[in-house]
Enzyme design. Sequence first.
Site, PDB file in Angstrom:
ATOM      1  N   ASN A   4       0.866  -1.279  -0.126  1.00 18.87           N
ATOM      2  CA  ASN A   4       0.035  -0.127   0.063  1.00 18.87           C
ATOM      3  C   ASN A   4       0.761   1.141   0.043  1.00 18.87           C
ATOM      4  O   ASN A   4       2.141   1.247   0.286  1.00 18.87           O
ATOM      5  CB  ASN A   4      -0.999   0.011   1.149  1.00 18.87           C
ATOM      6  CG  ASN A   4      -0.613   0.300   2.701  1.00 18.87           C
ATOM      7  OD1 ASN A   4       0.162   1.237   2.708  1.00 18.87           O
ATOM      8  ND2 ASN A   4      -0.734  -0.636   3.420  1.00 18.87           N
ATOM      9  N   ASP A   5       0.465   2.420  -0.521  1.00 24.87           N
ATOM     10  CA  ASP A   5       1.274   3.415  -0.799  1.00 24.87           C
ATOM     11  C   ASP A   5       1.826   3.911   0.352  1.00 24.87           C
ATOM     12  O   ASP A   5       3.053   4.349   0.432  1.00 24.87           O
ATOM     13  CB  ASP A   5       0.152   4.649  -1.114  1.00 24.87           C
ATOM     14  CG  ASP A   5      -0.157   4.657  -2.577  1.00 24.87           C
ATOM     15  OD1 ASP A   5      -0.964   5.530  -2.929  1.00 24.87           O
ATOM     16  OD2 ASP A   5       0.435   4.088  -3.490  1.00 24.87           O
ATOM     17  N   GLY A  33      -7.404  10.201   2.829  1.00 23.84           N
ATOM     18  CA  GLY A  33      -7.479   9.380   4.171  1.00 23.84           C
ATOM     19  C   GLY A  33      -6.160   9.570   4.802  1.00 23.84           C
ATOM     20  O   GLY A  33      -5.193  10.346   4.514  1.00 23.84           O
ATOM     21  N   GLU A  54      -1.550   1.132  10.941  1.00 20.02           N
ATOM     22  CA  GLU A  54      -2.756   1.875  10.652  1.00 20.02           C
ATOM     23  C   GLU A  54      -3.225   3.040  11.152  1.00 20.02           C
ATOM     24  O   GLU A  54      -4.138   2.903  12.144  1.00 20.02           O
ATOM     25  CB  GLU A  54      -3.749   0.651  10.445  1.00 20.02           C
ATOM     26  CG  GLU A  54      -3.895  -0.385   9.404  1.00 20.02           C
ATOM     27  CD  GLU A  54      -4.409   0.247   7.939  1.00 20.02           C
ATOM     28  OE1 GLU A  54      -4.689   1.576   7.956  1.00 20.02           O
ATOM     29  OE2 GLU A  54      -4.299  -0.508   6.846  1.00 20.02           O
ATOM     30  N   HIS A  57      -6.608   4.924  11.790  1.00 21.40           N
ATOM     31  CA  HIS A  57      -7.689   4.242  12.487  1.00 21.40           C
ATOM     32  C   HIS A  57      -7.542   3.821  13.804  1.00 21.40           C
ATOM     33  O   HIS A  57      -8.364   3.277  14.611  1.00 21.40           O
ATOM     34  CB  HIS A  57      -8.087   3.211  11.684  1.00 21.40           C
ATOM     35  CG  HIS A  57      -8.598   3.037  10.292  1.00 21.40           C
ATOM     36  ND1 HIS A  57      -9.906   3.933   9.986  1.00 21.40           N
ATOM     37  CD2 HIS A  57      -8.019   2.940   9.010  1.00 21.40           C
ATOM     38  CE1 HIS A  57     -10.037   4.060   8.685  1.00 21.40           C
ATOM     39  NE2 HIS A  57      -8.656   3.580   7.986  1.00 21.40           N
ATOM     40  N   CYS A  69     -13.960   3.791   7.920  1.00 21.22           N
ATOM     41  CA  CYS A  69     -14.213   2.431   8.486  1.00 21.22           C
ATOM     42  C   CYS A  69     -15.466   1.914   9.167  1.00 21.22           C
ATOM     43  O   CYS A  69     -15.921   1.001   9.489  1.00 21.22           O
ATOM     44  CB  CYS A  69     -13.124   2.090   9.275  1.00 21.22           C
ATOM     45  SG  CYS A  69     -12.981   2.987  11.027  1.00 21.22           S
ATOM     46  N   CYS A  74     -12.092   8.122  14.639  1.00 24.09           N
ATOM     47  CA  CYS A  74     -10.561   7.697  14.145  1.00 24.09           C
ATOM     48  C   CYS A  74      -9.982   8.866  13.987  1.00 24.09           C
ATOM     49  O   CYS A  74     -10.465  10.028  13.423  1.00 24.09           O
ATOM     50  CB  CYS A  74     -10.764   6.788  13.029  1.00 24.09           C
ATOM     51  SG  CYS A  74     -11.486   5.215  13.267  1.00 24.09           S
TER      52      CYS A  74
HETATM   53 ZN    ZN Z   1     -11.608   4.476  10.933  1.00 24.82          ZN
END
Ligand code: ZN
Length: 214
Positions: A4-5, A33, A54, A57, A69, A74
């Site tokens: 992932n980026d 995001g 992550e 989140h 999500c 978050c």
């Molecule tokens: Zn989230």
Amino acid sequence: VLENDANGQALAEYRFGAGRGSSPLAYLNLGTGIGGGIVLDGRLYGGAHGLAGEFGHMIIRPGGPRCTCGRHGCLEALCSGPAMGRRAREALAALHPQERAATALVQRAGSRAAVSGPDLTALAAEGDALSLQVLDGVFTDLAIAIANIAASLDPALVVIGGGAAGWAPPLFDRLHAQVRRHCLPGTQELVRLAPAALGADAGILGGAAVFLER
Ligand SMILES: [Zn+2]
């Protein structure tokens, strides 16, 4: 399989960018995001299920705005580019219509509905009081996230990329001051922050770095 980026960018910043040789390195990408990545001992750290880093989140404000999500509060729902725009529009909604129309935010964007995250950060960098007030709220949430990352990972460096890589240095200093307020007593000077150095190239370099790692 493409990483992932944010993971690719994290590795690229470690190999070629702002975080050269800083391990562990935590990377946060503020964009549509919020992505993240962790480089540990020179390699991406994915955790048991590839879910490490992550950061977008992490729940910062229980009961806060709804996140992509499906949960609430978050980091991504509070500090992504769209979230910054929404926070600016909410602050404008609280003003009297005449006062609102005269704000630098509405003047710049053309209307309240058009005010975006980049409008907010550009005007805050110019010292606009309302923009700085909104951005301080954003920075408080971001600083709580960074303090949580610091408490769990003890990174040598936290690199912040995406839109944040283009912030004027005074905005970065403002974020850093908030981070110092929120991290563990006695560790304030240990939590180092840097803007990402590679910009749009990070994706390509990241892909190369991930490839070279194999
Ligand atoms: Zn989230």
